[in-house]
Design an enzyme around this catalytic site. Structure first.
Site, PDB file in Angstrom:
ATOM      1  CD  GLU A  50       3.142 -31.921  26.936  1.00  0.00           C
ATOM      2  OE1 GLU A  50       2.701 -32.258  25.823  1.00  0.00           O
ATOM      3  OE2 GLU A  50       3.954 -30.988  27.099  1.00  0.00           O
TER       4      GLU A  50
ATOM      5  CD  GLU B  35       6.662   6.548  11.583  1.00  0.00           C
ATOM      6  OE1 GLU B  35       6.525   6.119  10.418  1.00  0.00           O
ATOM      7  OE2 GLU B  35       6.131   7.603  11.979  1.00  0.00           O
ATOM      8  CG  HIS B  36      10.605   8.507  12.129  1.00  0.00           C
ATOM      9  ND1 HIS B  36       9.286   8.868  11.895  1.00  0.00           N
ATOM     10  CD2 HIS B  36      11.021   7.857  11.010  1.00  0.00           C
ATOM     11  CE1 HIS B  36       8.932   8.468  10.695  1.00  0.00           C
ATOM     12  NE2 HIS B  36       9.953   7.850  10.133  1.00  0.00           N
TER      13      HIS B  36
ATOM     14  CG  ASP C 154      11.111  10.378   5.921  1.00  0.00           C
ATOM     15  OD1 ASP C 154      10.807   9.355   6.564  1.00  0.00           O
ATOM     16  OD2 ASP C 154      10.788  11.531   6.280  1.00  0.00           O
TER      17      ASP C 154
ATOM     18  CD  GLN D  86     -11.620   3.312   0.084  1.00  0.00           C
ATOM     19  OE1 GLN D  86     -11.748   3.311   1.304  1.00  0.00           O
ATOM     20  NE2 GLN D  86     -11.520   4.430  -0.620  1.00  0.00           N
TER      21      GLN D  86
ATOM     22  CB  THR E  91       4.751  10.371  10.367  1.00  0.00           C
ATOM     23  OG1 THR E  91       6.142  10.087  10.567  1.00  0.00           O
ATOM     24  CG2 THR E  91       4.533  11.870  10.394  1.00  0.00           C
TER      25      THR E  91
ATOM     26  CE1 TYR F  48      -3.887   2.231   0.317  1.00  0.00           C
ATOM     27  CE2 TYR F  48      -2.455   3.461   1.812  1.00  0.00           C
ATOM     28  CZ  TYR F  48      -3.597   3.387   1.029  1.00  0.00           C
ATOM     29  OH  TYR F  48      -4.438   4.469   0.948  1.00  0.00           O
TER      30      TYR F  48
ATOM     31  CG  HIS G  40       1.726 -36.633  21.054  1.00  0.00           C
ATOM     32  ND1 HIS G  40       0.362 -36.647  21.062  1.00  0.00           N
ATOM     33  CD2 HIS G  40       2.097 -35.433  20.537  1.00  0.00           C
ATOM     34  CE1 HIS G  40      -0.102 -35.495  20.572  1.00  0.00           C
ATOM     35  NE2 HIS G  40       0.940 -34.758  20.234  1.00  0.00           N
TER      36      HIS G  40
ATOM     37  CG  HIS H 232       4.596  13.215   6.796  1.00  0.00           C
ATOM     38  ND1 HIS H 232       4.569  12.592   5.575  1.00  0.00           N
ATOM     39  CD2 HIS H 232       5.882  13.109   7.231  1.00  0.00           C
ATOM     40  CE1 HIS H 232       5.771  12.137   5.275  1.00  0.00           C
ATOM     41  NE2 HIS H 232       6.591  12.437   6.262  1.00  0.00           N
TER      42      HIS H 232
ATOM     43  CD  GLN I  87       9.093  12.849   9.968  1.00  0.00           C
ATOM     44  OE1 GLN I  87       8.289  11.955   9.685  1.00  0.00           O
ATOM     45  NE2 GLN I  87      10.045  13.228   9.120  1.00  0.00           N
TER      46      GLN I  87
END
Length: 445
Positions: free
Chosen positions: A430, A342-343, A376, A199, A251, A135, A435, A276, A273
């Site tokens: 167990e 994030e940064h 970036d 969507q 961001t 995306y 097994h 954005h 930043q």
């Protein structure tokens, strides 16, 4: 005349001892979180799952102001966009891709075989995800760099099928922005879909029988890429149907700085930043009150001259941005780890040593000449990173995002005999005797 209002609301933690949870709650945060956004976008995601392309087209008309004739971008449009791309932009994209490719190529993990005992081995294989959906946003800014950041690591990993989705643009007849299309063509991506927002994420996850051109779209196995909070929310909703890289919402930048930091650098990086998105978070953490004052003075000058002044002011003055005063760098490190940005920039004396003590961040930028803007575009690192504190448990996009580890176990009879007692004892403990029997039967002669 009253003094102009400060850009950054200040939180003073110098005299407070807080638990990690209390510290996280005390820090600047966006008022709109991913969970709240998920409530808003759930009907869109469910509609796409039920009605396919028709639901995507309805949502595109509603949210993007355009109803594309076809959701699939024709190859001719990709070829035309590349042919008409500004040569300087093409060169920059090629350089950015080369740098990311260099880093990712070095980080592909080799197949490794461990001999556990003579005759018994476990091999770790790394197998690429077969089909991925990438995306790329297309809202306030055109981000061909995000094409690079998504596509290159997928290609290095050996992904067989790549689908890229980006929002349709009314200005371009319902196609994604030509620069996005040119970047796709430059990197050899041919399956491009004009669908954005929740969507678009839902279409990647669920696929559709017919995109309007008589051909369908198969759903993918993994969805990656940045976007706004609604894109992040949609990724949360489709997780399980597909894998996701992370919830990369609006961001964030946090800067841990001391008195040695250049206030002009700090202000410029906070602004970079903030431009954005009005929901972007810009946070300064420092043990130097005088630095806050100096940064405010720089912000007053730099914001005034900024191209996206109104958007930047909204972001800087929003509840998600601010300055945090700490007693010392030890408390500052606790703050940035609780925030999990994030940064994260480290602008302190001995910045490398301070950066080595950080445990929660999407990416760490060390020293005065490693600004977030470099990451970036052209550091070679990836700019698709976790936001909203999710760096506590996940990392940024990279070649490993597109690879799955598979253990291959190969034991001969003698090696199995050596493991028999431990395995059958644990099976009995167990309450799973079948097994153990599956091992014992191999020694029944």
């Amino acid at each position: 005349m009253p003094a102009p209002a400060a850009f950054l609301a200040t939180t003073d933690l110098r005299s407070r001892t807080l638990t990690a949870a209390e510290l996280s709650a005390a820090l600047p945060r966006a008022a709109l979180d991913v969970e709240a956004a998920a409530v808003a976008v759930r009907p869109v995601v469910e509609d796409v799952a039920a009605r396919g392309a028709a639901a995507v087209l309805d949502a595109s008309e509603r949210f993007d102001g355009i109803r594309p004739e076809h959701l699939r971008v024709p190859q001719a449009a990709l070829d035309r966009a590349l042919a008409e791309l500004d040569p300087a932009i093409r060169s920059a994209l090629e350089e950015a891709a080369a740098r990311v490719r260099r880093v990712d190529s070095a980080q592909v993990r080799p197949e490794e075989t461990v001999q556990v005992v003579p005759g018994g081995t476990v091999t770790q294989r790394w197998v690429p995800v077969r089909r991925v959906g990438l995306y790329v946003p297309g809202g306030r800014a055109v981000l061909p760099s995000s094409v690079v950041m998504n596509v290159v690591p997928a290609q290095i990993a050996g992904v067989e099928q790549i689908v890229l989705a980006s929002p349709p643009q009314a200005e371009f007849g319902g196609l994604p922005h030509p620069t996005i299309l040119a970047a796709c063509a430059l990197l050899g991506v041919t399956e491009v879909i004009a669908a954005g927002g929740a969507q678009g994420i839902a279409l990647l996850a669920y696929g559709a029988d017919d995109l309007g051109d008589g051909a369908g779209l198969a759903g993918v196995d993994l969805v990656t890429g940045p976007g706004n909070v609604y894109v992040a929310a949609a990724k949360r909703l489709v997780r399980g149907t597909v894998g996701i890289d992370a919830e990369a919402g609006p961001t964030e930048i946090a800067i841990l700085a001391d008195a040695t930091a250049d206030p002009a650098f700090v202000a410029a990086d906070l602004i970079s930043q903030a431009e954005h998105d009005p929901l972007a978070a810009s946070v300064l953490v420092t043990d130097a009150p005088q630095l806050v004052d100096a940064v405010e003075a720089e912000l007053a000058a730099q914001v005034q001259a900024a191209h996206h002044r109104e958007r930047i002011e909204q972001a800087l003055r929003g509840p998600q941005s601010g300055a945090v005063l700490v007693e010392d760098l030890a408390q500052g490190l606790a703050v940035v780890d609780a925030y999990g940005a994030e940064h994260l920039e480290i602008l302190t004396a001995d910045a490398a040593a301070v950066a080595a003590r950080v445990t929660n961040a999407g990416a760490i930028f060390v020293g005065p000449h490693s600004p977030v803007s470099l990451g970036d575009y052209a550091a070679g690192s990836n700019h698709v990173l976790p936001t909203g504190g999710t760096s506590r448990f996940t990392g940024g996009l990279g070649v490993q995002t597109f690879l799955r580890g598979i253990h291959v176990i190969a034991y001969d009879r003698d090696a199995l005999a050596g493991a028999r007692r431990a395995a059958t004892t644990l099976a009995a403990a167990e309450g799973l005797p079948a097994h153990g029997a599956a091992i014992d039967v191999r020694f029944a002669d």
